[in-house]
Design an enzyme around this catalytic site. Structure first.
Site, PDB file in Angstrom:
ATOM      1  N   HIS A 154       1.135  -1.221  -0.168  1.00 32.67           N
ATOM      2  CA  HIS A 154      -0.254  -0.073  -0.005  1.00 32.67           C
ATOM      3  C   HIS A 154       0.914   1.156   0.017  1.00 32.67           C
ATOM      4  CE1 HIS A 154      -3.379  -2.752   1.023  1.00 32.67           C
ATOM      5  NE2 HIS A 154      -3.448  -2.405   0.834  1.00 32.67           N
ATOM      6  N   ARG A 563      -4.838 -10.984  -4.470  1.00 30.34           N
ATOM      7  CA  ARG A 563      -6.393 -10.562  -4.155  1.00 30.34           C
ATOM      8  C   ARG A 563      -6.969  -9.528  -5.785  1.00 30.34           C
ATOM      9  NH1 ARG A 563      -7.950  -4.869  -0.767  1.00 30.34           N
ATOM     10  NH2 ARG A 563      -6.916  -3.862  -2.087  1.00 30.34           N
ATOM     11  N   GLU A 684     -16.009  -5.306   3.314  1.00 24.55           N
ATOM     12  CA  GLU A 684     -15.389  -3.692   3.552  1.00 24.55           C
ATOM     13  C   GLU A 684     -16.221  -2.928   3.842  1.00 24.55           C
ATOM     14  OE1 GLU A 684     -12.292  -2.718   0.385  1.00 24.55           O
ATOM     15  OE2 GLU A 684     -13.198  -4.691  -0.672  1.00 24.55           O
ATOM     16  N   ASP A 725     -11.435   0.875   4.103  1.00 25.74           N
ATOM     17  CA  ASP A 725     -13.227   1.808   3.075  1.00 25.74           C
ATOM     18  C   ASP A 725     -14.155   1.469   3.637  1.00 25.74           C
ATOM     19  OD1 ASP A 725     -12.864   1.974  -0.030  1.00 25.74           O
ATOM     20  OD2 ASP A 725     -11.706  -0.787   0.374  1.00 25.74           O
ATOM     21  N   ARG A 763      -6.184  -4.434   7.878  1.00 28.90           N
ATOM     22  CA  ARG A 763      -5.548  -2.804   8.915  1.00 28.90           C
ATOM     23  C   ARG A 763      -4.849  -2.681   7.836  1.00 28.90           C
ATOM     24  NH1 ARG A 763      -7.553  -2.676  14.105  1.00 28.90           N
ATOM     25  NH2 ARG A 763      -7.759  -4.153  14.675  1.00 28.90           N
ATOM     26  N   ARG A 896      -9.706   6.149  -2.841  1.00 30.89           N
ATOM     27  CA  ARG A 896      -9.279   5.358  -2.962  1.00 30.89           C
ATOM     28  C   ARG A 896      -8.907   5.680  -0.818  1.00 30.89           C
ATOM     29  NH1 ARG A 896      -7.530   0.345  -4.152  1.00 30.89           N
ATOM     30  NH2 ARG A 896      -7.152  -0.088  -6.045  1.00 30.89           N
TER      31      ARG A 896
END
Length: 1061
Positions: A154, A563, A684, A725, A763, A896
């Site tokens: 991320h 994913r 989410e 999210d 997380r 995002r």
């Protein structure tokens, strides 16, 4: 009395931190004097003093004077030239990074000096035994614990990797500086080293000029393993083992690993078109390559250490078998001395030309350190010399294990001194020449001739002196066995290099390692042999550490999760059903989808025709499943479905996976490697979290799926819950409560069907995305949701913060272990009464309504967000390979969660972490429930941790700074919205303190409060400078120097806040 002692200890500890930062700050000042001159340095210092004075006035409650000083500071910054602004931004940014280094070192130092460390294995094991947990139960629970920490790519790591390494070197120097035995000369040399590092940092570009690729991100993750986790894991496991032995009488089994590691780097394709099937394959192979490379280094060191000849009969037999196998090659002595004939020369030329054109970075290290050509990308290959170690046996050449036995045989002839060092030999040594893959045949022939001439007689001499294997008294069996291990490791690494280059690779499976067990077997044999011969002290040293590394990291280091978003699988099935004239899958209702999927899953034929023609997006999904089938569960972990909302989302992936495995198995003519991947739904949004339990019940009610889980996944269902999210969707408080309820429901659903459950927590690093202290987070989970198993992501800057140094990594791993153990054996209390749950529902509803009315329903909010924050400019940072939006829409919904939180963190408003909470708490308190909330805070761990995290983030918020952004950057018509939000922040602070019973924020965390205060003299000017640069940039948006200055302020503020997104 205890409080006073704690205060004194705190003062002493902080004095050391301040001394470290003062040293680094003064050295940076010296570097600035030399690099930019005294005039600019004085201006930087004047700004710092103004900011410090304003902070002092505000702390003393003299608000008017503080505002006056801040206005003067803003005025001086507004008059700066661009060059001066750039220098100020860089200086304060580096100051804040140096402060972060000193702070991390301060934490490490505190940990070392505490006699009884809280939350350590020793501390928690003792608590549990004293609390009545039987030692056997404690032992078994620790041994069965399964925690997996998943490192993700991320985009929240702001610092370039180059600067991260320089920061680590400074941390090591600070560590060295703490040594009490340092003399004056040593200390002077240390200071010189620090000056060199700081100078190097100043002269290095802080900004990434190119966006990293997914493979770059994966390399960063592998580097964390190499630089830190590789050292930390054995140390951590020793701590666990020692504590277990102390409190239960039994150490941790050697191959038992309570914690393992996974990765999303190179596997997370959700919204990231740059992560392709080829990227996933390459990253998985690269991870294996790194594992073998690290093991080769360890085995080399171990061979040097285990020089003894006494061993068990079993190990002795294995050593002799290896020698016999090596010596059984035809006339190997003679063939080493014969010139190459034409066919042999041709074979050597082919081998040279078959080298990959480009190896992975660092593929040439550590054994190859230079090239004959500065621009060459090929590894150095040495010509056979005294220690020639060939790669294969087909040419009648000898492996490293036999070379090792020769060296050991010469020891019996008096060719070593008593300490084991090798005496000088008068035998001439051949020249060692490097060559590239294009080495010419004539050069090759001349080198081989030189080699043959220098070796004449030596092999025959050795042959006469060596006794036959059964009577050979001087062999070092451990070295022979480990030599064979190293030989296989090197061939395994070489094979991966060929696979990465898509070159022919026809290695014999016996020549390389395919599974972790194959590598463990000879190492465990060495361990058992040492123990049986009374050398347990040697067995429990470097060898035990290596075995523990193999048990933890395997031969893949970190299994890669895949994913993808659920909609992409539906599109793929659409294409397949259209092609087969079955209709349009996505238009079917849920029951029809489930019937179709279950029917196909029970069948034995592939669904997807080999000749199918589909769109590129669909082809990419099918290719991903094909790569998953080729790699299997030996290399890959879970397949995570983001935005999952129905049982059909899971069965769709199971079907595509089954179909790909059937196709690949048919082509290979044998079963696919490993088993099927675990399919993990990720819930989410608030809506999906509320339906999570129903989806799991529906899945487990399907006979095929339930049998599949029991047969292929040991009766274990994994479910992932997303914090980012859900927080952006409904606000932090509502997200926390919905996540809590969803976990309760999922656990209940699995229990109804007798299925075990592992919860996977997605997380983020910041509080607004579910971040916070690990221990607090795990201890506040619903009872029964952590039953010895847990998966959790660690993202971006938090990976470096928690695992960047071995000392901090050891502490984090220990905290994970003890928190999960406590949550398993002493689960946190549920809400005491139903009334508490009703109050949570009420707070959540008011909070969610307030949050959504501002963020989604106020027509002015989106424009205010773009004006008041640097959100639009964050894309220039090049900190991640994926786009900032899932879709091209400009609304908050498709933005995002990371840039959403990142932007508000920059302005010090940190709005996503608190918006709506004040309204919720106020609404319930005004109805007379204040005492109930006080009781909930004291007695319910989940509620307490939620309030504590909000209080922590409020301590980082700064209303005057947020107001300054509004006054300079926001249109006058929207400033009232900013003023209203600031009033909401004050309301939140007020009611959080009412609930917690604290007089001021962070009252129960004095260390945090002091650390925040120490950063303000550098952080406040950075924010004011960012405001000024944004003001100029929005009038001149093509000015690249201004943009650079802005990005440097973003870096600096992120360092000061210790958080990005």
């Amino acid at each position: 009395m205890t409080d006073t002692t704690d205060d004194i200890a705190e003062e002493i500890s902080f004095q050391s931190f301040e001394d470290d930062f003062r040293l680094l700050g003064s050295l940076l000042n010296d570097v600035l004097q030399r690099e930019v001159g005294s005039q600019v340095t004085e201006k930087v210092e004047r700004n710092r003093i103004l900011a410090q004075s304003a902070c002092n006035m505000r702390a003393a409650g003299i608000e008017d004077m503080a505002e006056l000083l801040e206005k003067q500071l803003a005025s001086e910054i507004s008059k700066m030239t661009l060059e001066e602004a750039l220098t100020l931004a860089r200086a304060f940014s580096h100051c804040l990074n140096l402060m972060s280094i000193a702070e991390t070192h301060h934490r490490v130092r505190k940990t070392r000096k505490v006699a009884h460390l809280s939350k350590s294995c020793d501390d928690i094991f003792n608590q549990l035994v004293q609390g009545g947990v039987p030692p056997d139960e404690l032992y078994n629970t620790v041994c069965k614990q399964e925690v997996e920490i998943v490192l993700t790519a991320h985009p929240t790591q702001i610092n370039r990797r180059t600067l991260q390494y320089k920061h680590i070197r400074i941390a090591h120097l600070l560590d060295y500086n703490d040594r009490p035995d340092l003399g004056n000369e040593d200390r002077e040399m240390l200071i010189e080293d620090l000056v060199r590092e700081i100078t190097s940092i100043w002269q290095t570009d802080e900004l990434r000029r190119h966006r990293p690729t997914p493979v770059d991100e994966a390399r960063a993750g592998l580097n964390i393993v190499e630089q830190s986790l590789w050292k930390a894991v054995p140390h951590y496991l020793r701590r666990v083992s020692n504590a277990l032995k102390k409190h239960t009488g039994r150490p941790l089994p050697l191959t038992c690993t309570p914690i393992k590691f996974g990765s999303w780097m190179g596997g997370d394709r959700d919204g990231n078109p740059n992560v392709t099937a080829k990227v996933t394959r390459d990253v998985s192979l690269l991870s294996r390559w790194m594992a073998f490379d690290l093991y080769i280094r360890e085995v080399d060191s171990l061979r040097f250490e285990l020089s003894m000849s006494r061993c068990s009969d079993k190990l002795s037999r294995l050593a002799h078998e290896i020698l016999e196998k090596e010596t059984s090659s035809e006339d190997w002595h003679e063939s080493r001395n014969q010139p190459l004939n034409r066919s042999q020369l041709k074979l050597h030329s082919q081998q040279a030309l078959s080298l990959p054109t480009q190896l992975p970075p660092r593929a040439d290290l550590p054994s190859c350190t230079k090239c004959n050509d500065g621009d060459s990308q090929y590894p150095v290959l040495e010509f056979p010399g005294r220690d020639y170690i060939p790669l294969n046996r087909q040419d009648g050449q000898v492996s490293s294990s036999l070379a090792s036995s020769f060296r050991d045989s010469t020891e019996n002839l008096g060719k070593t001194f008593g300490n084991g060092s090798i005496a000088n030999s008068n035998i001439p040594q051949p020249a060692v020449t490097a060559r590239s893959a294009s080495f010419s045949s004539s050069q090759l022939l001349s080198q081989r001739k030189l080699f043959a001439e220098s070796q004449i007689g030596r092999s025959s001499f050795h042959k006469l002196l060596e006794p036959s294997p059964p009577q050979r008294p001087g062999i070092a069996p451990y070295r022979i066995v480990l030599g064979d291990v190293k030989d296989k490791l090197m061939k395994s690494r070489r094979r991966l290099e060929l696979l990465l280059e898509d070159l022919p690779c026809e290695h014999d499976p016996w020549d390389y390692y395919e599974t972790t067990d194959q590598l463990l077997e000879p190492l465990l044999l060495c361990y058992e042999s040492l123990q049986s011969c009374g050398s347990g002290v040697l067995a429990d040293g470097r060898l035990a550490d290596l075995i523990r590394r193999v048990a933890t990291f395997g031969i893949v280091l970190m299994k890669l999760d895949l994913r993808q978003e659920s909609g992409r699988h539906a599109e793929t099935l659409d294409a397949i059903t259209r092609y087969l004239d079955m209709g349009i899958y996505s238009e079917w209702d849920e029951e029809r989808k489930l019937d179709f999927l279950a029917r196909e899953l029970k069948g034995k034929r592939p669904l997807v025709p080999a000749t199918i023609e589909v769109a590129p997006d669909v082809r990419e999904v099918l290719d991903t499943f094909r790569v998953a089938a080729e790699l299997g569960s030996d290399s890959l972990g879970a397949y995570v479905i983001s935005m999952a909302s129905n049982a059909s989302d899971v069965l769709a992936v199971e079907l595509l996976q089954k179909d790909a495995r059937l196709a690949v198995s048919g082509e290979l003519g044998r079963p696919c490697p490993g088993g099927t991947l675990r399919v993990v739904p990720l819930f989410e949004t608030v809506k999906d979290l509320r339906g999570a339990g129903s989806v799991i019940r529906k899945l487990l009610s399907i006979d095929w799926y339930r049998e599949h889980i029991i047969k292929n996944h040991n009766g274990h269902q994994e479910v992932m819950v997303g914090y980012s999210d859900s927080g952006k969707d409904a606000g932090r408080f509502t997200a926390a409560w919905e996540l809590y309820k969803a976990q309760e429901d999922v656990v209940a659903a699995c229990n109804e069907y007798g299925i075990k459950v592992t919860l996977f927590h997605g997380r983020g690093g910041s509080i607004g995305r579910g971040g916070g202290p690990t221990y607090l987070a795990i201890q506040s989970q619903p009872p029964g949701s952590v039953m010895g198993t847990l998966r959790s992501t660690e993202q971006g800057e938090m990976v470096q913060a928690k695992f960047g140094l071995p000392q901090t990594a050891i502490r984090q791993l220990e905290i994970y272990t003890t928190a999960v153990l406590l949550a398993t054996l002493r689960p946190p209390l549920p809400p005491r009464e139903e009334k508490w749950r009703n109050l949570m529902e009420e707070i959540s509803k008011i909070s969610c309504d307030s949050y959504r009315s501002t963020v989604y329903e106020n027509p002015e909010f989106l424009a205010y967000f773009h004006e008041a924050t640097p959100q639009a400019e964050l894309g220039f940072l090049n900190i991640g390979s994926r786009p900032t939006r899932r879709k091209s829409s400009t609304g908050i919904g498709h933005l995002r969660a990371i840039p959403w939180v990142f932007a508000w963190t920059q302005t010090r408003f940190v709005l996503p972490a608190w918006l709506g909470i004040g309204a919720g708490l106020k609404g319930v308190c005004e109805k007379g429930h204040t005492e109930d909330l006080n009781a909930m805070y004291k007695e319910w761990p989940f509620f307490q941790s939620t309030i504590d995290l909000i209080e922590m983030v409020l301590g980082k918020a700064d209303i005057p700074i947020a107001k300054h952004y509004d006054e300079v950057l926001v249109s006058e018509s929207r400033r009232e919205l900013g003023a209203e939000l600031r009033r909401e922040l004050l309301t939140t602070e007020k009611y959080v303190l009412v609930v917690s019973g604290h007089e001021k924020l962070a009252e129960n965390n004095r260390s945090l409060r002091r650390l925040i205060e120490s950063r303000l003299p550098y952080l406040n000017p950075m924010n004011m400078l960012q405001v000024e640069i944004l003001r100029r940039l929005r009038r001149d948006d093509d000015n690249h120097k201004l943009r650079d200055a802005l990005l440097i302020t973003i870096n600096g503020i992120a360092a000061g806040m210790r958080n990005t997104g």
